[in-house]
Design an enzyme around this catalytic site. Structure first.
Site, short mmCIF file in Angstrom:
data_model
loop_
_atom_site.label_atom_id
_atom_site.label_comp_id
_atom_site.label_asym_id
_atom_site.label_seq_id
_atom_site.Cartn_x
_atom_site.Cartn_y
_atom_site.Cartn_z
CB THR A 155 -6.05 7.38 -4.09
OG1 THR A 155 -6.29 8.39 -3.12
CG2 THR A 155 -4.60 6.99 -4.04
CG ASP B 113 -10.28 14.04 -3.30
OD1 ASP B 113 -9.05 14.01 -3.15
OD2 ASP B 113 -11.09 13.68 -2.43
CB SER B 114 -14.47 10.36 -3.11
OG SER B 114 -13.84 10.16 -1.88
CB THR C 92 -10.98 5.23 0.02
OG1 THR C 92 -9.99 6.21 0.33
CG2 THR C 92 -10.40 4.17 -0.88
CG ASP C 93 -11.09 10.53 1.52
OD1 ASP C 93 -10.47 9.58 2.02
OD2 ASP C 93 -10.54 11.60 1.18
CB THR D 77 -24.59 3.23 18.57
OG1 THR D 77 -23.45 3.23 19.45
CG2 THR D 77 -24.39 2.15 17.52
CD GLN D 78 -20.90 9.43 19.99
OE1 GLN D 78 -19.77 9.36 20.45
NE2 GLN D 78 -21.76 10.33 20.39
N1 ASP Z 1 -8.98 11.70 -1.25
C1 ASP Z 1 -9.12 10.48 -1.99
C2 ASP Z 1 -10.58 10.34 -2.38
O1 ASP Z 1 -11.38 9.91 -1.63
C3 ASP Z 1 -8.68 9.31 -1.20
C4 ASP Z 1 -8.78 7.97 -1.90
O2 ASP Z 1 -9.20 7.82 -3.02
O3 ASP Z 1 -8.40 6.98 -1.28
O4 ASP Z 1 -10.93 10.68 -3.46
#
Ligand code: ASP
Length: 344
Positions: free
Chosen positions: A16, A60-61, A92-93, A279-280
């Protein structure tokens, strides 16, 4: 004494932070790095040598793969002597998976590798990307008076917190504080000053970096839920090339007392499949000896994942199997902290 200019290699993988909104569809799409740099003129104000490397195309991750992790290790290894630290811009994903994997693949790391990204694109007015990136660069360049790195670890820096990468999970798809390290305190907090908690940071002996590139993908995850059927568990455990399974259990490592479940897990263990109990719960650790529902798992050969995150357990198994360790060695090493990923 001549003051050396700190140097940082900024690696842009995508995510992102560098995306822009398609005006027609409203969908966020990856953009190139020059755009990103244009949006942060502040970078030029650093008294550092900052070089950049861009994934082409940026991704995109959600599309991250072990081959991309190997590529990151290759880039860091190739540039290791040239820079004091590394910042990886990443979606972030799956950032917690990448950070965990890199912590195992970069053995004997003595320089900072700081992953960061943002919840809002960098060209958005309220973006969290600028602050994350600028502070991550500062942390990557930070050194003790003797020239050794302040944070010689793979970390995630997000929303004022520096966390050990392999202790971190993404916990929020909305808020700026998207990551948490539930079982290990933050290594540093950024406010007016960046306050490092030195006794929490790894202190490696000065050694040569040992990069690892091979990972096994013969791993799977089974998440328990009330009503889970034998056919589901069996479908995973009977896969022909499966080598390890992360079993996501309840509470302190408990599972339902079903005869078929213990039989299937026991048979799988005997067929040399490593089954790791994680653990969950987001916080706390597996203690199989605490309840009968945990003891039964121990008795069929299930190995404790201690207080590992699922991301760290999965990538550690991928790493250990990729290095060619025997089943018994993998089981033993799951009890050993390789890069601070578990409390022992
Ligand atoms: N879909 C994006 C990714 O992980 C989300 C992000 O970067 O926050 O690449």
């Amino acid at each position: 004494m001549i003051k050396r200019t700190p140097s940082v290699l900024l690696i842009y993988t995508g995510g992102t932070i560098g995306m822009i909104e398609n005006p027609l569809t409203g969908v966020l799409d990856v953009f190139d790095f020059d755009h990103l740099l244009d949006e942060i003129p502040e970078l030029k104000r650093f008294d550092y040598r900052i070089a950049t490397y861009q994934f082409d195309p940026p991704i995109d991750s959600s599309d991250m793969e072990p081959t991309n992790w190997a590529k990151l290790v290759r880039i860091i290894n190739y540039n290791y002597r040239r820079y004091d630290g590394f910042v990886i811009l990443h979606g972030t994903d799956t950032m917690a998976y990448t950070a965990s994997a890199l912590s195992f693949m970069l053995e004997n790391l003595t320089k900072p590798v700081i992953l960061t990204g943002s919840q809002l694109p960098i060209d958005t007015l309220r973006t969290d990307g600028k602050e994350n990136l600028i502070t991550a660069i500062e942390i990557a360049a930070a050194q003790h008076a003797d020239g050794t790195a302040l944070v010689p670890e793979v970390c995630i820096f997000f929303e004022n917190h520096l966390m050990r990468g392999n202790r971190t999970s993404k916990i929020n798809a909305e808020h700026f504080n998207a990551f948490r390290s539930f079982n290990y305190p933050p290594l540093a907090r950024a406010g007016v000053h960046i306050r490092y908690d030195e006794h929490l940071i790894l202190h490696p002996d000065p050694m040569l970096l040992k990069p690892h590139y091979r990972l096994s993908t013969q791993v799977a995850v089974i998440t328990l839920f009330p009503g889970i059927q034998e056919s589901i568990v069996n479908a995973v455990l009977a896969l022909p090339d499966i080598r390890a399974v992360v079993l996501k259990t309840y509470g302190s490592g408990n599972a339902p007392r079903k005869e078929w479940l213990m039989r299937r897990l026991g048979e799988a263990s005997e067929r040399d499949i490593v089954i790791v109990n994680v653990t969950q719960c987001s916080s706390g650790q597996v203690q199989m000896e605490r309840y009968k529902t945990g003891v039964q798992l121990q008795s069929v050969g299930v190995v404790s994942g201690h207080d590992s995150t699922p991301e760290a357990a999965i990538t550690k198994l991928m790493f250990l199997l990729g290095q060619g360790y025997s089943t018994e060695e993998v089981r033993r090493l799951m009890h050993v902290s390789l890069a601070g990923e578990i409390t022992t």
